[in-house]
Design a protein around this motif. Structure first.
Motif, PDB file in Angstrom:
ATOM      1  N   GLN A  29       0.814  -1.227   0.000  1.00  0.00           N
ATOM      2  CA  GLN A  29       0.000   0.000   0.000  1.00  0.00           C
ATOM      3  C   GLN A  29       0.843   1.272   0.000  1.00  0.00           C
ATOM      4  N   TYR A  30       2.084   1.139   0.379  1.00  0.00           N
ATOM      5  CA  TYR A  30       2.945   2.322   0.425  1.00  0.00           C
ATOM      6  C   TYR A  30       3.622   2.525  -0.923  1.00  0.00           C
ATOM      7  N   THR A  31       3.098   3.462  -1.706  1.00  0.00           N
ATOM      8  CA  THR A  31       3.680   3.686  -3.032  1.00  0.00           C
ATOM      9  C   THR A  31       4.005   5.167  -3.217  1.00  0.00           C
ATOM     10  N   GLU A  89       2.961   6.706  -5.789  1.00  0.00           N
ATOM     11  CA  GLU A  89       1.704   7.191  -6.324  1.00  0.00           C
ATOM     12  C   GLU A  89       0.847   7.862  -5.256  1.00  0.00           C
ATOM     13  N   ASN A  90       0.768   7.238  -4.098  1.00  0.00           N
ATOM     14  CA  ASN A  90      -0.076   7.836  -3.059  1.00  0.00           C
ATOM     15  C   ASN A  90       0.732   8.573  -1.983  1.00  0.00           C
ATOM     16  N   TYR A  91       1.954   8.901  -2.326  1.00  0.00           N
ATOM     17  CA  TYR A  91       2.763   9.705  -1.414  1.00  0.00           C
ATOM     18  C   TYR A  91       2.717  11.148  -1.896  1.00  0.00           C
ATOM     19  N   ILE A  92       1.903  11.946  -1.242  1.00  0.00           N
ATOM     20  CA  ILE A  92       1.675  13.312  -1.715  1.00  0.00           C
ATOM     21  C   ILE A  92       2.936  14.144  -1.575  1.00  0.00           C
ATOM     22  N   GLU A  93       3.223  14.876  -2.642  1.00  0.00           N
ATOM     23  CA  GLU A  93       4.408  15.719  -2.617  1.00  0.00           C
ATOM     24  C   GLU A  93       4.054  17.111  -2.096  1.00  0.00           C
ATOM     25  N   VAL A 126       7.999  11.728  14.216  1.00  0.00           N
ATOM     26  CA  VAL A 126       7.074  10.601  14.069  1.00  0.00           C
ATOM     27  C   VAL A 126       5.880  10.974  13.194  1.00  0.00           C
ATOM     28  N   GLY A 127       5.437   9.993  12.446  1.00  0.00           N
ATOM     29  CA  GLY A 127       4.230  10.148  11.650  1.00  0.00           C
ATOM     30  C   GLY A 127       4.361  11.086  10.470  1.00  0.00           C
ATOM     31  N   LEU A 128       5.590  11.427  10.079  1.00  0.00           N
ATOM     32  CA  LEU A 128       5.744  12.365   8.961  1.00  0.00           C
ATOM     33  C   LEU A 128       5.968  11.664   7.628  1.00  0.00           C
ATOM     34  N   GLY A 129       5.987  10.347   7.627  1.00  0.00           N
ATOM     35  CA  GLY A 129       6.040   9.647   6.345  1.00  0.00           C
ATOM     36  C   GLY A 129       7.360   8.983   6.005  1.00  0.00           C
ATOM     37  N   LYS A 130       8.198   8.717   6.991  1.00  0.00           N
ATOM     38  CA  LYS A 130       9.479   8.052   6.710  1.00  0.00           C
ATOM     39  C   LYS A 130       9.251   6.633   6.211  1.00  0.00           C
ATOM     40  N   THR A 131       8.478   5.877   6.980  1.00  0.00           N
ATOM     41  CA  THR A 131       8.270   4.480   6.608  1.00  0.00           C
ATOM     42  C   THR A 131       7.586   4.378   5.248  1.00  0.00           C
ATOM     43  N   HIS A 132       6.582   5.221   5.051  1.00  0.00           N
ATOM     44  CA  HIS A 132       5.878   5.204   3.767  1.00  0.00           C
ATOM     45  C   HIS A 132       6.865   5.438   2.616  1.00  0.00           C
ATOM     46  N   LEU A 133       7.696   6.448   2.754  1.00  0.00           N
ATOM     47  CA  LEU A 133       8.620   6.795   1.670  1.00  0.00           C
ATOM     48  C   LEU A 133       9.600   5.656   1.376  1.00  0.00           C
ATOM     49  N   ASN A 191       0.833  15.557  12.985  1.00  0.00           N
ATOM     50  CA  ASN A 191       1.488  14.713  11.989  1.00  0.00           C
ATOM     51  C   ASN A 191       0.464  13.946  11.171  1.00  0.00           C
ATOM     52  N   ILE A 192       0.970  13.287  10.138  1.00  0.00           N
ATOM     53  CA  ILE A 192       0.070  12.677   9.174  1.00  0.00           C
ATOM     54  C   ILE A 192      -0.571  11.418   9.740  1.00  0.00           C
ATOM     55  N   ARG A 193       0.166  10.722  10.586  1.00  0.00           N
ATOM     56  CA  ARG A 193      -0.416   9.506  11.153  1.00  0.00           C
ATOM     57  C   ARG A 193      -1.635   9.843  11.986  1.00  0.00           C
ATOM     58  N   GLU A 194      -1.513  10.907  12.764  1.00  0.00           N
ATOM     59  CA  GLU A 194      -2.630  11.306  13.610  1.00  0.00           C
ATOM     60  C   GLU A 194      -3.821  11.725  12.746  1.00  0.00           C
ATOM     61  N   LEU A 195      -3.497  12.447  11.684  1.00  0.00           N
ATOM     62  CA  LEU A 195      -4.537  12.892  10.762  1.00  0.00           C
ATOM     63  C   LEU A 195      -5.291  11.688  10.204  1.00  0.00           C
ATOM     64  N   GLU A 196      -4.544  10.678   9.802  1.00  0.00           N
ATOM     65  CA  GLU A 196      -5.178   9.479   9.245  1.00  0.00           C
ATOM     66  C   GLU A 196      -5.982   8.740  10.291  1.00  0.00           C
ATOM     67  N   GLY A 197      -5.435   8.696  11.507  1.00  0.00           N
ATOM     68  CA  GLY A 197      -6.124   7.997  12.590  1.00  0.00           C
ATOM     69  C   GLY A 197      -7.488   8.605  12.825  1.00  0.00           C
ATOM     70  N   CYS A 248       7.257  20.054   2.203  1.00  0.00           N
ATOM     71  CA  CYS A 248       7.784  19.358   3.378  1.00  0.00           C
ATOM     72  C   CYS A 248       8.615  18.130   3.030  1.00  0.00           C
ATOM     73  N   ASN A 249       8.440  17.591   1.830  1.00  0.00           N
ATOM     74  CA  ASN A 249       9.127  16.319   1.546  1.00  0.00           C
ATOM     75  C   ASN A 249       9.789  16.249   0.167  1.00  0.00           C
ATOM     76  N   ARG A 250       9.871  17.421  -0.507  1.00  0.00           N
ATOM     77  CA  ARG A 250      10.278  17.386  -1.911  1.00  0.00           C
ATOM     78  C   ARG A 250      11.637  16.720  -2.146  1.00  0.00           C
TER      79      ARG A 250
HETATM   80  P1  ADP Z   1       6.850   7.663  10.122  1.00  0.00           P
HETATM   81  O1  ADP Z   1       7.463   6.392   9.657  1.00  0.00           O
HETATM   82  O2  ADP Z   1       7.629   8.873   9.755  1.00  0.00           O
HETATM   83  O3  ADP Z   1       6.492   7.660  11.573  1.00  0.00           O
HETATM   84  P2  ADP Z   1       4.726   6.832   8.354  1.00  0.00           P
HETATM   85  O4  ADP Z   1       5.486   6.632   7.113  1.00  0.00           O
HETATM   86  O5  ADP Z   1       4.320   5.623   9.106  1.00  0.00           O
HETATM   87  O6  ADP Z   1       5.470   7.841   9.341  1.00  0.00           O
HETATM   88  O7  ADP Z   1       3.462   7.734   7.983  1.00  0.00           O
HETATM   89  C1  ADP Z   1       2.318   7.829   8.795  1.00  0.00           C
HETATM   90  C2  ADP Z   1       1.084   7.756   7.935  1.00  0.00           C
HETATM   91  O8  ADP Z   1       0.990   8.931   7.151  1.00  0.00           O
HETATM   92  C3  ADP Z   1       1.119   6.599   6.971  1.00  0.00           C
HETATM   93  O9  ADP Z   1      -0.144   6.001   6.926  1.00  0.00           O
HETATM   94  C4  ADP Z   1       1.445   7.224   5.641  1.00  0.00           C
HETATM   95  O10 ADP Z   1       0.845   6.538   4.569  1.00  0.00           O
HETATM   96  C5  ADP Z   1       0.896   8.607   5.769  1.00  0.00           C
HETATM   97  N1  ADP Z   1       1.692   9.586   5.017  1.00  0.00           N
HETATM   98  C6  ADP Z   1       2.842  10.160   5.419  1.00  0.00           C
HETATM   99  N2  ADP Z   1       3.312  11.012   4.504  1.00  0.00           N
HETATM  100  C7  ADP Z   1       2.422  11.013   3.492  1.00  0.00           C
HETATM  101  C8  ADP Z   1       2.346  11.698   2.246  1.00  0.00           C
HETATM  102  N3  ADP Z   1       3.272  12.584   1.859  1.00  0.00           N
HETATM  103  N4  ADP Z   1       1.286  11.432   1.451  1.00  0.00           N
HETATM  104  C9  ADP Z   1       0.341  10.537   1.835  1.00  0.00           C
HETATM  105  N5  ADP Z   1       0.357   9.873   2.993  1.00  0.00           N
HETATM  106  C10 ADP Z   1       1.390  10.083   3.822  1.00  0.00           C
END
Ligand code: ADP
Ligand code: MG
Length: 467
Positions: free
Chosen positions: A130-132, A134-138, A170-177, A330-336, A141-143
């Motif tokens: 699921q982590y692509t 394609e769905n990693y918004i630019e 935390v939650g800023l998208g490291k693992t996703h990227l 952070n983005i994780r919280e937003l998604e939660g 903050c992350n360019r």
């Molecule tokens: P970290 O590893 O930095 O703690 P994660 O990679 O787990 O953070 O990201 C937390 C959540 O936010 C994940 O569900 C991820 O898909 C989402 N997310 C983070 N950055 C982005 C982004 N740029 N676009 C879309 N979703 C993002």
């Protein structure tokens, strides 16, 4: 012995709980009821069709693993979905869960991932598809990190970004990227022979310790030396673990010398990584270090919209903006929050509108902006003490009035951004020193447990949870 569905399900839940976050567990697993256990079928009742689909899409492996563990591989899972008329559906959906499949032509080695039961069910590369990109918004903050990651994904081991180190809170998208890099390589036909491996530093450490205990260090090392693209997440976890670092140092050198790609993440810049050996840190600087920042408002909006679109859910624009405004951590919280919101809407069978969003958010985040203004504080306090707002602003020095006025000033200081001067102004043109005195008096009420403390707490609660 007769198995009963409740005890079996409880055991499954215990296993599931260990393997996912608390919020996801509460949202998606706590509402499930086990209903039947017979003919090699475990039936669980879920509150809605949406729940069923969500579980299927996101947690199918976890459910399968839990059931394999508790009942065995020949048991099936069926869902019974509560339908809209309030009755239970008597015809549960039957679901075929995927079985573990080995990809053809794979190398044979003893993987340390096979030491733990759950790992066997994941793909060898341990990537979440699921982590692509394609769905990693630019966004701003992350360019840099994103484009460096993309470059690495096109030519792993060949660019000068080796190692690639991504850091951020935390939650800023490291693992996703970093997983997106792995998936991008995996899906590239020309690179399909690459052995990509994602592993968290915690898992790496545990495997290392396990190997040490069981005298299998050589096997452990051999396994890692076969990797073409090694993704090590959260290296800050290695801090202070010298033996593990030594092993990683060795693996790192070997892979790097053979032109293999190394990708790492950390929650802080390498120079602040305390407890990591200097020789390891200096290796990290060979490649590129890129950071992820807090996303700005527009990026948060784009992320929410993207997520909704992916799940096929319609959310009004004002709700999206409200969420993006309210949750800026952070983005994780937003998604939660988004997930809880969708679950909530589906549970109460209501449209997702601003009211529902506001109500749900109160349970999820503390101190959500309840639009606390000096006026609303004055109203609440006056109402609590059976006074009028003009009483609070009046010159009178009657004791009850003074106390109520002080409490209102105290909350104006606590809950709004107004200066002392401005607060004084809103209370009949009083001096800022009067406000300071009020704040001190109410602090005394709280610390000295006087008779008025319950009033203060009750007002605080009303202000925080205002509809
Ligand atoms: P970290 O590893 O930095 O703690 P994660 O990679 O787990 O953070 O990201 C937390 C959540 O936010 C994940 O569900 C991820 O898909 C989402 N997310 C983070 N950055 C982005 C982004 N740029 N676009 C879309 N979703 C993002
Ligand atoms: Mg992470």
């Amino acid at each position: 012995m007769q198995l009963d569905c409740h005890s079996v399900w409880l055991k499954c839940l215990a296993f599931i709980k260990d393997n996912i976050g608390e919020q996801s567990f509460e949202t998606w697993f706590a509402p499930i009821k086990p209903t039947r256990l017979e003919n090699h079928v475990l039936t669980i009742q879920v509150p809605s069709q949406f729940f069923y689909e969500y579980l299927e899409e996101h947690y199918v492996f976890l459910l399968r693993t839990a059931i394999d563990k508790e009942l065995g591989k020949n048991w099936k899972l069926e869902y019974s979905v509560v339908v809209d008329n309030g009755n239970q559906s008597n015809q549960p959906y039957t679901v075929n869960m995927p079985n573990k499949s080995k990809r053809a032509g794979q190398k044979e080695y003893t993987s340390p991932f096979q030491l733990k039961a759950i790992d066997e069910n994941f793909q060898e590369s341990n990537l979440n598809s699921q982590y692509t990109f394609e769905n990693y918004i630019e966004g701003d903050c992350n360019r840099l990190a994103r484009s460096a990651g993309f470059a690495v994904a096109q030519k792993p081991g060949i660019t000068s970004f080796n190692p690639l180190m991504v850091y951020g809170g935390v939650g800023l998208g490291k693992t996703h990227l970093v997983q997106a890099i792995g998936n991008e390589i995996k899906n590239n036909l020309e690179l399909s022979n690459k052995f990509i491996l994602y592993v968290s530093s915690e898992k790496f450490t545990n495997q290392f310790i396990e190997a040490l205990k069981t005298n299998r260090l050589q096997e452990f090392q051999n396994f890692y030396l076969q990797v073409d693209v090694l993704i090590l997440d959260d290296v800050q976890f290695l801090a202070g673990k010298e033996k593990t670092q030594e092993m990683f140092f060795h693996i790192f050198n070997h892979l790097h010398q053979s032109g293999k790609q190394i990708i790492m993440t950390s929650d802080c810049p390498p120079r602040d990584l305390m407890g990591l050996q200097e020789r390891l840190l200096s290796r990290f600087k060979w490649g590129l270090t890129a950071d992820l920042q807090q996303p700005d408002f527009e990026t948060r909006i784009a992320i929410i919209e993207r997520k909704m679109q992916a799940d096929g859910i319609n959310v009004p624009q004002n709700v999206i903006e409200y969420l993006a405004h309210t949750i800026d951590t952070n983005i994780r919280e937003l998604e939660g929050v988004l997930i809880s919101l969708i679950a909530q809407a589906s549970l109460v069978r209501q449209d997702l509108d601003l009211n529902l969003a506001k109500r749900t958010l109160k349970h999820v985040v503390n101190n959500v902006d309840a639009d606390v203004s000096i006026e609303s504080i004055q109203n609440t306090v006056a109402e609590h003490f059976n006074l009028t707002v003009s009483d609070l602003k009046a010159k009178s020095r009657k004791k009850e009035l003074v106390t109520a006025r002080q409490i209102a000033m105290y909350f104006a200081k606590e809950f709004t951004e107004h200066s002392l001067k401005s607060i004084g102004y809103h209370f009949g043109g009083r001096d800022h020193s009067t406000v300071i005195h009020a704040v001190q008096s109410v602090n005394d009420i709280i610390t000295e447990n006087t008779d008025l403390k319950p009033d203060v707490l009750a007002i605080e609660k009303k202000l925080k949870f205002k509809e």
